[in-house]
Design a protein around this motif. Structure first.
Motif, PDB file in Angstrom:
ATOM      1  N   UNK A 133      13.147 -48.880  22.244  1.00 41.13           N
ATOM      2  CA  UNK A 133      12.677 -49.351  23.536  1.00 41.13           C
ATOM      3  C   UNK A 133      11.874 -48.275  24.268  1.00 41.13           C
ATOM      4  N   UNK A 134      12.368 -47.045  24.203  1.00 42.85           N
ATOM      5  CA  UNK A 134      11.661 -45.948  24.867  1.00 42.85           C
ATOM      6  C   UNK A 134      10.316 -45.693  24.210  1.00 42.85           C
ATOM      7  N   UNK A 135      10.267 -45.784  22.877  1.00 38.32           N
ATOM      8  CA  UNK A 135       9.007 -45.587  22.163  1.00 38.32           C
ATOM      9  C   UNK A 135       7.984 -46.635  22.568  1.00 38.32           C
ATOM     10  N   UNK A 136       8.421 -47.889  22.679  1.00 36.03           N
ATOM     11  CA  UNK A 136       7.503 -48.946  23.083  1.00 36.03           C
ATOM     12  C   UNK A 136       6.979 -48.714  24.499  1.00 36.03           C
ATOM     13  N   UNK A 137       7.860 -48.261  25.379  1.00 36.30           N
ATOM     14  CA  UNK A 137       7.441 -48.006  26.755  1.00 36.30           C
ATOM     15  C   UNK A 137       6.432 -46.859  26.821  1.00 36.30           C
ATOM     16  N   UNK A 138       6.645 -45.821  26.018  1.00 38.85           N
ATOM     17  CA  UNK A 138       5.704 -44.702  25.983  1.00 38.85           C
ATOM     18  C   UNK A 138       4.356 -45.165  25.439  1.00 38.85           C
ATOM     19  N   UNK A 139       4.379 -45.968  24.367  1.00 35.21           N
ATOM     20  CA  UNK A 139       3.137 -46.483  23.797  1.00 35.21           C
ATOM     21  C   UNK A 139       2.354 -47.305  24.812  1.00 35.21           C
ATOM     22  N   UNK A 140       3.070 -48.162  25.557  1.00 36.02           N
ATOM     23  CA  UNK A 140       2.395 -49.019  26.525  1.00 36.02           C
ATOM     24  C   UNK A 140       1.704 -48.192  27.603  1.00 36.02           C
ATOM     25  N   UNK A 141       2.370 -47.146  28.060  1.00 35.40           N
ATOM     26  CA  UNK A 141       1.756 -46.285  29.077  1.00 35.40           C
ATOM     27  C   UNK A 141       0.549 -45.547  28.514  1.00 35.40           C
ATOM     28  N   UNK A 142       0.679 -45.062  27.283  1.00 38.65           N
ATOM     29  CA  UNK A 142      -0.415 -44.289  26.706  1.00 38.65           C
ATOM     30  C   UNK A 142      -1.626 -45.167  26.399  1.00 38.65           C
ATOM     31  N   UNK A 143      -1.385 -46.407  25.999  1.00 44.44           N
ATOM     32  CA  UNK A 143      -2.487 -47.310  25.681  1.00 44.44           C
ATOM     33  C   UNK A 143      -3.053 -47.997  26.914  1.00 44.44           C
TER      34      UNK A 143
END
Length: 551
Positions: free
Chosen positions: A488-498
């Motif tokens: 879940x944390x990885x997905x949240x980081x990806x969303x912010x970065x993209x």
């Protein structure tokens, strides 16, 4: 390279005098490194004795300054600063864990011998005789550490220094000067004691380094600098042959070095085993931590013997033929040196043609290790990728030293391994140096980087208070969010970065992360950002749980 402090005569041999000695010794070995490498013919003509001594001294200096700096705040609180025993023990320990080659291993044992005397309680004892006793113990322990001592070597120089020190009375500075002058005299005589030196017309390389270290000791205690050029006559640069002397004479083909955790009785058995496998055996240390050095034809057997004795780690295996061929081969035009955390990433960078410098969590490479990697790259031009903001100063210092050796070096300020991968992807050795550096720098700068880590304790972060076990999502080096689970944390980081766009996502998975996470994140990117491609790599052992790059 450390800058020489302005030495002042020392009234006593205390912790700060040890710091000054260490700094001066490191600078002296740095200046003499190339000359010492050039006269290295025994026990193997692999032209690295000066470099090995410098690397060992650099590790010792780093450990010493770290120990002294940790106690510095205590002074302002009214408690005692670091003592002489604490300083010499830290100095010797740093040399032990960073010892390189035959000469560096012996230097580590010499410093341990000094620490065995000065690291006890020296209170109330006269400084001059105490230092003489320390130098004597150092020589004795060095001889004992070498399986088959040979005269005309670094051991001979150490023994002569100890005898000269015992022959005088006076202050520590008087004793140090006598030891230095005794060492210089012994060094000049080494070609007449060892046939290999006499044939080549050189003095012993390791002994030459020890003279520099003892000259630094005298300078630290007296404030007087030794002569600019230590006595090395009749030493002259030696014409190198295609293969090392040891192989011509039927000697072993590999050098094996490792640190070993194990009991003394097991190490005694290890010495016997290794002595039967090869030569140039030196085992130094104590208190369950040892540095093992041996030349063998079967490096696997040497490592297996270490496993039987305890826990070997930081294992280094060098093939002398490879080293000699690299030293005698013409320099390549350009090379890339990359600092990489994680064995999988190191292999990936090596496949791309880079010379890699391994980094472990909490163990960043030092200036000397970076300089050694530039040397191993054996190129006229080198692009250095430090891989972390904390390594910029070390990379800049290594580059400065390499430039003094005639190598053109550019440091690209990569702050993450994924930025290094982006730079390597556009590296063009056929382009001009400046053009290549600009292109690689632009690629690294256009790559945002993220990382997932697990909090070890409760602490304050830029995203709030985290608890032990929380998953931290970092973007461009700052904690951006705190999560409970890795996916879940990885997905949240990806969303912010993209959120600000991107064309390519790079995922680097740590060794304990399930492979299903990569598939989940790739699917997540495809569903939400159709035009974005994803590539996944295994970081391997010592890598972070997850690294993310967005180009």
């Amino acid at each position: 390279m450390a800058h020489d402090p302005e030495p002042q005569p020392a009234d006593e041999f205390d912790a700060e005098a040890v710091r000054t000695w260490s700094s001066l010794a490191l600078s002296a070995l740095g200046r003499a490194r190339t000359d010492i490498d050039a006269i290295n013919v025994y026990p193997v003509a692999d032209a690295d004795t000066g470099t090995n001594l410098y690397l060992t001294a650099e590790s010792a200096h780093r450990a010493l300054t770290g120990a002294l700096d940790r106690t510095a705040p205590a002074v302002t609180e009214g408690t005692a600063p670091a003592t002489l025993p604490e300083a010499v023990r830290a100095y010797a320990h740093g040399a032990l864990i960073g010892a390189r080659g035959n000469s560096g291993t012996i230097l580590a044992q010499l410093l341990r011998g000094v620490a065995d005397v000065l690291g006890a309680d020296p209170a109330g004892r006269d400084g001059g005789p105490l230092l003489a006793e320390a130098l004597t113990r150092a020589a004795e322990e060095a001889y004992q550490a070498v399986a088959h001592p040979v005269e005309g070597t670094m051991l001979t120089v150490a023994g002569a220094a100890a005898r000269a020190a015992r022959a005088v009375t006076g202050s520590p500075a008087d004793v140090a000067r006598a030891a230095y002058e005794g060492a210089r005299e012994a060094l000049a005589g080494t070609p007449g004691q060892l046939a290999a030196l006499g044939r080549a017309g050189v003095v012993d390389a390791g002994g030459c380094g020890l003279v520099a270290v003892l000259g630094a000791l005298w300078q630290a205690l007296s404030g007087q600098a030794p002569e600019p050029e230590p006595v090395r006559a009749p030493a002259v640069p030696v014409e190198r042959i295609p293969e090392p002397c040891a192989q011509e004479e039927g000697g072993p083909g590999y050098e094996v070095i490792y640190l070993l955790e194990g009991p003394e009785e097991a190490v005694d058995r290890l010495r016997t085993t290794l002595d039967g496998l090869g030569d140039s055996l030196v085992v130094v240390g104590g208190d369950r931590l040892w540095n093992v050095h041996v030349h063998v034809d079967d490096p696997g057997a040497a490592v297996e013997a270490g496993v039987e004795a305890g826990r070997p780690y930081r294992i280094r295996i060098t093939h002398f033929g490879d080293e000699r061929r690299r030293a005698s081969a013409p320099r390549a035009q350009r090379a890339v040196v990359a600092v990489v955390q994680g064995e999988g990433l190191a292999a990936l960078c090596a496949e791309a043609g880079a010379t890699t410098v391994p980094a472990r969590p909490g163990e960043p490479p030092a200036v000397a290790e970076l300089l050694d990697a530039v040397r191993r790259a054996h190129a006229r031009e080198v692009v250095l990728l430090p891989g972390g903001a904390e390594l910029r100063a070390a990379a800049a210092a290594a580059a400065e030293q390499a430039r003094a050796d005639g190598v053109r070096v550019a440091v690209i300020p990569t702050r993450s391994a994924v930025q290094g991968l982006a730079a390597l992807a556009v590296h063009d050795p056929e382009a001009s140096f400046d053009e290549d550096v600009v292109t690689m720098t632009a690629a690294a700068g256009a790559t945002r980087y993220g990382e997932l880590a697990v909090a070890e304790r409760q602490s304050f972060t830029s995203a709030g208070i985290c608890q032990a076990g929380d998953v931290l999502g970092l973007i461009d080096g700052d904690v951006a969010l705190i999560g409970a689970g890795l996916p879940e944390t990885a997905e949240a980081v990806l969303e912010r970065m993209l959120g600000s766009g991107g064309e390519l996502v790079t995922l680097v998975l740590g060794p304990e992360v399930p492979g299903t996470l990569a598939a989940r994140l790739e699917s997540y990117v495809q569903q939400r950002h159709l035009a974005v491609d994803t590539v996944t790599y295994s970081g391997g052992r010592h890598s972070a749980p997850l690294l993310i790059g967005v180009e």
